[in-house]
Design a protein around this motif. Structure first.
Motif, PDB file in Angstrom:
ATOM      1  N   GLY A 104      15.252  13.798  -1.558  1.00 14.77           N
ATOM      2  CA  GLY A 104      13.840  13.810  -1.951  1.00 14.77           C
ATOM      3  C   GLY A 104      13.159  12.519  -1.560  1.00 14.77           C
ATOM      4  O   GLY A 104      13.225  12.088  -0.406  1.00 14.77           O
ATOM      5  N   SER A 105      12.534  11.854  -2.542  1.00 12.05           N
ATOM      6  CA  SER A 105      11.780  10.616  -2.311  1.00 12.05           C
ATOM      7  C   SER A 105      10.746  10.809  -1.211  1.00 12.05           C
ATOM      8  O   SER A 105      10.608   9.984  -0.303  1.00 12.05           O
ATOM      9  N   ILE A 106      10.013  11.926  -1.300  1.00  7.41           N
ATOM     10  CA  ILE A 106       8.992  12.250  -0.296  1.00  7.41           C
ATOM     11  C   ILE A 106       7.737  11.438  -0.616  1.00  7.41           C
ATOM     12  O   ILE A 106       6.914  11.812  -1.453  1.00  7.41           O
ATOM     13  N   GLY A 107       7.612  10.305   0.014  1.00  8.12           N
ATOM     14  CA  GLY A 107       6.483   9.403  -0.196  1.00  8.12           C
ATOM     15  C   GLY A 107       6.537   8.312   0.855  1.00  8.12           C
ATOM     16  O   GLY A 107       7.555   8.142   1.521  1.00  8.12           O
ATOM     17  N   VAL A 108       5.455   7.569   1.016  1.00  9.33           N
ATOM     18  CA  VAL A 108       5.403   6.537   2.057  1.00  9.33           C
ATOM     19  C   VAL A 108       4.736   5.274   1.515  1.00  9.33           C
ATOM     20  O   VAL A 108       4.019   5.305   0.513  1.00  9.33           O
ATOM     21  N   PHE A 109       4.994   4.156   2.205  1.00  9.18           N
ATOM     22  CA  PHE A 109       4.357   2.905   1.814  1.00  9.18           C
ATOM     23  C   PHE A 109       4.261   1.976   3.016  1.00  9.18           C
ATOM     24  O   PHE A 109       4.957   2.153   4.018  1.00  9.18           O
ATOM     25  N   GLY A 110       3.402   0.981   2.886  1.00  3.70           N
ATOM     26  CA  GLY A 110       3.324  -0.115   3.844  1.00  3.70           C
ATOM     27  C   GLY A 110       3.462  -1.412   3.061  1.00  3.70           C
ATOM     28  O   GLY A 110       2.998  -1.505   1.921  1.00  3.70           O
ATOM     29  N   ARG A 126      10.280  24.198   4.685  1.00  2.71           N
ATOM     30  CA  ARG A 126      10.870  24.829   3.508  1.00  2.71           C
ATOM     31  C   ARG A 126      10.142  26.105   3.084  1.00  2.71           C
ATOM     32  O   ARG A 126      10.536  26.741   2.102  1.00  2.71           O
ATOM     33  N   GLY A 127       9.065  26.475   3.801  1.00  6.22           N
ATOM     34  CA  GLY A 127       8.333  27.690   3.456  1.00  6.22           C
ATOM     35  C   GLY A 127       7.639  27.581   2.114  1.00  6.22           C
ATOM     36  O   GLY A 127       7.604  28.544   1.333  1.00  6.22           O
ATOM     37  N   MET A 128       7.064  26.412   1.829  1.00  6.17           N
ATOM     38  CA  MET A 128       6.366  26.165   0.559  1.00  6.17           C
ATOM     39  C   MET A 128       4.926  25.773   0.851  1.00  6.17           C
ATOM     40  O   MET A 128       4.604  25.355   1.973  1.00  6.17           O
ATOM     41  N   THR A 129       4.067  25.881  -0.136  1.00  8.07           N
ATOM     42  CA  THR A 129       2.692  25.422   0.037  1.00  8.07           C
ATOM     43  C   THR A 129       2.649  23.900  -0.091  1.00  8.07           C
ATOM     44  O   THR A 129       3.575  23.287  -0.645  1.00  8.07           O
ATOM     45  N   PHE A 130       1.553  23.324   0.385  1.00  9.56           N
ATOM     46  CA  PHE A 130       1.375  21.875   0.268  1.00  9.56           C
ATOM     47  C   PHE A 130       1.444  21.466  -1.201  1.00  9.56           C
ATOM     48  O   PHE A 130       2.075  20.463  -1.559  1.00  9.56           O
ATOM     49  N   GLU A 131       0.798  22.239  -2.053  1.00 12.57           N
ATOM     50  CA  GLU A 131       0.735  21.912  -3.483  1.00 12.57           C
ATOM     51  C   GLU A 131       2.117  21.963  -4.129  1.00 12.57           C
ATOM     52  O   GLU A 131       2.454  21.136  -4.980  1.00 12.57           O
ATOM     53  N   GLN A 132       2.930  22.936  -3.715  1.00 13.65           N
ATOM     54  CA  GLN A 132       4.287  23.049  -4.262  1.00 13.65           C
ATOM     55  C   GLN A 132       5.136  21.836  -3.892  1.00 13.65           C
ATOM     56  O   GLN A 132       5.894  21.314  -4.720  1.00 13.65           O
ATOM     57  N   ILE A 179       0.874  -1.171   0.000  1.00 12.45           N
ATOM     58  CA  ILE A 179       0.000   0.000   0.000  1.00 12.45           C
ATOM     59  C   ILE A 179       0.910   1.220   0.000  1.00 12.45           C
ATOM     60  O   ILE A 179       1.738   1.374   0.890  1.00 12.45           O
ATOM     61  N   ARG A 180       0.824   2.083  -1.004  1.00 14.15           N
ATOM     62  CA  ARG A 180       1.772   3.183  -1.117  1.00 14.15           C
ATOM     63  C   ARG A 180       1.092   4.473  -1.532  1.00 14.15           C
ATOM     64  O   ARG A 180      -0.024   4.477  -2.040  1.00 14.15           O
ATOM     65  N   HIS A 181       1.820   5.576  -1.337  1.00 16.69           N
ATOM     66  CA  HIS A 181       1.429   6.863  -1.901  1.00 16.69           C
ATOM     67  C   HIS A 181       2.656   7.437  -2.590  1.00 16.69           C
ATOM     68  O   HIS A 181       3.716   7.571  -1.995  1.00 16.69           O
ATOM     69  N   GLY A 182       2.493   7.790  -3.833  1.00 12.04           N
ATOM     70  CA  GLY A 182       3.591   8.371  -4.606  1.00 12.04           C
ATOM     71  C   GLY A 182       3.868   7.548  -5.842  1.00 12.04           C
ATOM     72  O   GLY A 182       4.263   6.395  -5.753  1.00 12.04           O
ATOM     73  N   LYS A 183       3.628   8.137  -7.018  1.00 11.86           N
ATOM     74  CA  LYS A 183       3.804   7.375  -8.257  1.00 11.86           C
ATOM     75  C   LYS A 183       5.263   7.021  -8.497  1.00 11.86           C
ATOM     76  O   LYS A 183       5.571   6.119  -9.269  1.00 11.86           O
ATOM     77  N   TYR A 184       6.192   7.743  -7.856  1.00 12.73           N
ATOM     78  CA  TYR A 184       7.611   7.450  -8.002  1.00 12.73           C
ATOM     79  C   TYR A 184       8.134   6.566  -6.879  1.00 12.73           C
ATOM     80  O   TYR A 184       9.329   6.351  -6.775  1.00 12.73           O
ATOM     81  N   GLY A 195      -4.033   4.977   6.620  1.00 14.14           N
ATOM     82  CA  GLY A 195      -2.848   5.265   7.424  1.00 14.14           C
ATOM     83  C   GLY A 195      -1.695   5.782   6.562  1.00 14.14           C
ATOM     84  O   GLY A 195      -0.982   6.720   6.945  1.00 14.14           O
ATOM     85  N   VAL A 196      -1.506   5.183   5.394  1.00 11.95           N
ATOM     86  CA  VAL A 196      -0.469   5.630   4.463  1.00 11.95           C
ATOM     87  C   VAL A 196      -0.756   7.057   3.996  1.00 11.95           C
ATOM     88  O   VAL A 196       0.139   7.907   3.957  1.00 11.95           O
ATOM     89  N   GLU A 197      -2.022   7.319   3.646  1.00 13.93           N
ATOM     90  CA  GLU A 197      -2.400   8.660   3.177  1.00 13.93           C
ATOM     91  C   GLU A 197      -2.197   9.700   4.286  1.00 13.93           C
ATOM     92  O   GLU A 197      -1.726  10.818   4.028  1.00 13.93           O
ATOM     93  N   ASP A 198      -2.573   9.337   5.516  1.00 14.29           N
ATOM     94  CA  ASP A 198      -2.391  10.266   6.649  1.00 14.29           C
ATOM     95  C   ASP A 198      -0.912  10.571   6.876  1.00 14.29           C
ATOM     96  O   ASP A 198      -0.542  11.727   7.130  1.00 14.29           O
ATOM     97  N   THR A 199      -0.080   9.528   6.784  1.00 14.87           N
ATOM     98  CA  THR A 199       1.359   9.723   6.988  1.00 14.87           C
ATOM     99  C   THR A 199       1.949  10.593   5.885  1.00 14.87           C
ATOM    100  O   THR A 199       2.793  11.463   6.147  1.00 14.87           O
ATOM    101  N   TYR A 200       1.500  10.373   4.648  1.00 12.07           N
ATOM    102  CA  TYR A 200       1.977  11.206   3.534  1.00 12.07           C
ATOM    103  C   TYR A 200       1.582  12.662   3.750  1.00 12.07           C
ATOM    104  O   TYR A 200       2.385  13.576   3.516  1.00 12.07           O
ATOM    105  N   GLN A 201       0.350  12.860   4.220  1.00 16.47           N
ATOM    106  CA  GLN A 201      -0.134  14.226   4.486  1.00 16.47           C
ATOM    107  C   GLN A 201       0.760  14.908   5.532  1.00 16.47           C
ATOM    108  O   GLN A 201       1.171  16.063   5.357  1.00 16.47           O
ATOM    109  N   VAL A 202       1.084  14.175   6.613  1.00 10.73           N
ATOM    110  CA  VAL A 202       1.933  14.740   7.667  1.00 10.73           C
ATOM    111  C   VAL A 202       3.332  15.023   7.117  1.00 10.73           C
ATOM    112  O   VAL A 202       3.918  16.082   7.375  1.00 10.73           O
TER     113      VAL A 202
END
Length: 581
Positions: free
Chosen positions: A401-407, A467-473, A183-188, A451-458
């Motif tokens: 980088g590699s900002i993403g999470v998985f189970g 980094r002083g960026m928006t969530f979307e950035q 179970i993952r979030h992040g296409k990369y 849980g994966v989605e919540d962790t990615y959000q955090v």
């Protein structure tokens, strides 16, 4: 009564004998230690051999007996190597440096840091020469900084561009009925891709090509600067393998001479006018040159976070919130510590442990400046623990980088069916459970996915705030995408390009101190009985024994399988099996 007296006398005699043996052991150890004392002699040439394992931080064992007997694990600290080259620059007994290493046991970012330091060393007017029987690609990159590069007449230079290979297990899983539920979030988020497919996705191929080209470009720029060759000429040489024989390498100006070892030593002697004495980088460090001496009370704390991130205490090679947070608190309480540098060399791991370290850093930076220095890799959880620093510095070749999470969970339901095993569950409630021997229940998948989605959000929130960026950035450059340090500077994930020394200087600037000394953390303690566990192969650690038995490639595969077996909870981790050659 006589029996009791004799018994007590025997017990007392045993402890006296034990004490005397211990004293004798200490005496032998001290004699052995004193006899191994290293003295730097005049007309010395510092030999740089990086075939030992290079860690960012390789502290001595706390136990004096272990050090005196020479049974501590064999590794060199990058911090010690850099300091040694700096000290050699001003050491009147050191005439120059000879790079003579068949295999460079370090990451590309570490090699670049050493190479940059050698460039500084040459500014002192002292020489740097390089010689080898053959050069693998990383070794040639390092050696190309030398004033002159020589190779054995029947040697070879491997210069062909960078490549990497990823193994895929989907058909294997289907064949044997054992698979990994992902179970993952992040296409990369390609750390788990080998378990989902039998070929590389376009997204993964895109990011892999991008960071390989970025690293290769950085290497070519450095080689071009030192060899006086254009980047176009170097790429043509790599495409056509124009260094595959010593004569071809000489004709294409990749080297300066084709000679034997004895002829190389004659050149060194001719250069300094007398027969040189050689001292290895290890011995030079042992002689007290592995650190920059200072009497200042002001300190910049460098805290090393190296290895994968697991929930728990941690070791020299594993990042745990226990040891790292203790070191952060200790540095915070020390009034003489004016700023902190967190040196990160990690592909990530446990999202929970990463969050706990992040929190400690958040509290720390309210009192003292925090600068992050990135080593070979600071990705996923490695970036998580870096993102809230006041400033982040990375080498151009750092993987980040590699900002993403998985189970991920193993599942053997198909295998169980094939061999006739049926698992029956009994529960008191109707909550979704997971069984190794049953297909994953949709309700369990949905809960885990949340849980994966919540962790990615955090995770993205932490990066956004740091980094002083928006969530979307952040989300646009996240999705598990891997970047090099040079690319990360362009997209805002780091602040500057540079090495550990640059990070220390920046931390001192933020703390507004000119005079300071560096204090390294954490302090690692090792029981003597662990240190004395020597194998028949003469190795003192399990990893060294396995490396001797399996070899480098097989050891990497073994460690990858072992690490995946030990994964607990949601992971912020990059594809750590990338081996760039």
């Amino acid at each position: 009564m006589k029996f009791l007296r004799n018994l007590l006398a025997s017990i007392l005699g045993f402890f006296i004998a034990l004490f005397l043996i211990f004293i004798l052991f200490v005496f032998i150890a001290s004699v052995a230690g004193s006899s191994n004392e290293v003295v730097v002699k005049s007309n010395s040439i510092l030999e740089l051999d990086l075939s030992l394992k290079i860690k960012d931080y390789a502290p001595k064992d706390d136990n004096p007996l272990v050090n005196a007997l020479g049974i501590s694990s064999s590794a060199l600290g990058l911090n010690n190597i850099i300091a040694a080259i700096e000290n050699a620059k001003n050491d009147s007994k050191i005439e120059g440096i000879s790079i003579n290493t068949t295999f460079v046991n370090a990451g590309i970012a570490q090699v670049q840091a050493i190479r940059n330091k050698l460039e500084e060393f040459k500014e002192s007017g002292k020489f740097v020469y390089a010689y080898n029987d053959f050069y693998e690609q990383k070794n040639y990159y390092l050696s190309s900084v030398a004033d002159s590069v020589f190779v054995n007449p029947v040697g070879i230079i491997d210069f062909r561009g960078l490549s990497t290979e990823v193994l895929y297990y989907k058909d294997f899983e289907d064949k044997f009925g054992v698979r990994m539920e992902v179970i993952r979030h992040g296409k990369y988020k390609s750390a788990v891709e080998p378990y989902l497919s039998n070929e590389m996705s376009e997204a993964n191929r895109e990011q892999t090509t991008s960071f390989l080209k970025s690293i290769w470009s950085e290497m070519l720029e450095d080689i071009s600067s030192n060899r006086g060759l254009s980047i176009e000429a170097l790429n043509i040489a790599a495409d056509s393998l124009k260094a595959r024989t010593p004569q071809m390498a000489l004709e294409n100006k990749l080297i300066d001479g084709v000679i034997y070892q004895d002829e190389y030593e004659e050149k060194l002697e001719s250069n300094i006018g007398v027969k040189p004495k050689f001292i290895s980088i290890e011995d030079y460090v042992k002689a007290g040159n592995g650190k920059i001496k200072s009497s200042s009370k002001n300190k910049i704390a460098v805290i090393y976070a190296q290895g994968q991130i697991f929930y728990g205490e941690g070791t020299q090679d594993i990042i745990g919130q226990g040891l790292i947070n203790k070191a952060l608190r200790k540095a915070k309480k020390d009034k003489n510590v004016k700023a902190i540098v967190l040196r990160v060399n990690s592909p990530g791991g446990s999202a929970l442990a990463s969050e706990l370290i992040w929190r400690e850093l958040e509290l720390l930076k309210k009192e003292k400046p925090v600068v992050v220095s990135m080593g070979n890799v600071a990705a996923s959880g490695g970036y998580y623990i870096a993102c809230n620093a006041n400033k982040i510095i990375a080498e151009p070749t750092t993987i980040t980088g590699s900002i993403g999470v998985f189970g991920v969970l193993p599942n053997a339901s198909e295998l169980a069916k094939k061999i006739g095993i049926n698992a029956e569950q009994v529960s008191t409630n109707n909550s979704p459970n997971y069984s190794l021997f049953e297909p994953m229940d949709k309700r369990f998948y949905d809960v885990t996915k949340q849980g994966v989605e919540d962790t990615y959000q955090v995770f993205v929130d932490r990066v956004s705030a740091g980094r002083g960026m928006t969530f979307e950035q952040v989300d646009a450059i996240a999705q598990g995408r891997v970047w090099t340090g040079k690319e990360a500077l362009a997209n805002g994930l780091i602040d500057e390009l540079g090495g550990l020394n640059d990070a220390v200087e920046l931390a001192a600037d933020l703390a507004e101190v000119d005079n300071y000394r560096v204090r390294n953390y954490p302090n690692y303690k090792k029981e003597l009985k662990e240190s004395l566990k020597i194998s028949p192969f003469g190795k003192s650690s399990k990893e060294e024994i396995l490396q001797e038995l399996l070899g480098d490639e097989e050891l990497r595969a073994y460690k990858a399988i072992k690490d995946f077996k030990n994964l607990k909870g949601i992971q912020a981790r990059m594809p750590f099996l990338y081996d760039i050659k």
